[in-house]
Design a protein around this motif. Structure first.
Motif: not given
Lengths: 83, 133
Positions: A64-65, A68, A71
């Motif tokens: 997830g890190i 993120f 992105t």
């Protein structure tokens, strides 16, 4: 119920990959890529709950890190101010 | 407790699926951003909450994941929407209001200074209301 949830997660990954391939502009693909990283995170969480292993949750957090940060970096990099 | 966790996981799967369905069916970058990040945030958050019930030894990690999802996803969607708008991606023809464009179109075109002011003050919806009245 876990099986139904897994099937729904797989279907949503297929739909997101469809938008990732077809998207007309770069930002459509970026939205699809961000959603795909969230879906992968959710899949890793479900996997951790199925096999009762907590190490997959660390993998989900790191995934997830990285998703993120990627992105945000790509979105800032391709920002062209018109006029 | 297990039943609560499984119901939360089912809710998460349903919301992830609905978010991806909206990602395919919506006409516009901004609408796709709406469904693709808000519904996915709720779905991933619900699955993370189900890990508290189904995997009680790692409740701390699950809470950390939920907090990270809640903090990080709106920031990413805000950045994508802002850079898409500043790059000149057009809104869909069925859109009914463009608060940032109304705010920034006092001068000619989209000037970055005016756009940044509209972002900082956050007064764009009120400006739209004044202009409509």
């Amino acid at each position: 119920m876990i099986t139904i949830s897994l099937i729904l997660i797989g279907l949503s990954a297929v739909l997101t990959v469809f938008r990732l391939i077809k998207g007309p502009s770069l930002f459509d693909r970026l939205v699809a890529s961000d959603t795909l990283s969230v879906i992968g995170m959710a899949f890793l969480l479900v996997l951790a709950e199925i096999v009762q292993t907590t190490s997959y949750m660390d993998v989900a957090l790191v995934y997830g890190i990285v998703g993120f940060l990627g992105t945000v970096t790509i979105a800032r990099f391709f920002m062209r101010v018109s006029k | 407790m297990t039943v609560v966790g499984e119901i939360l996981m089912l809710i998460g799967g349903i919301f992830l699926f609905l978010g991806s369905l909206g990602l395919v069916r919506m006409p516009d970058v901004y609408n796709r951003l709406q469904t693709g990040t808000k519904a996915s945030t709720l779905g991933a958050m619900s699955i993370g909450l189900s890990a508290i019930f189904l995997l009680p030894g790692a409740a701390g990690k699950a809470v950390l994941l939920v907090v990270f999802i809640v903090l990080a996803n709106p920031i990413a969607s805000n950045t994508i929407g802002r850079s898409a708008y500043l790059s000149g991606i057009k809104l869909s023809e069925k859109s009914v209001s463009d608060a940032w464009g109304v705010q920034a179109s006092g001068e000619a075109g989209m000037v970055e200074g005016a756009a940044a002011d509209a972002t900082i003050t956050g007064a764009a919806p009120e400006a739209t209301d004044n202009k409509g009245a």
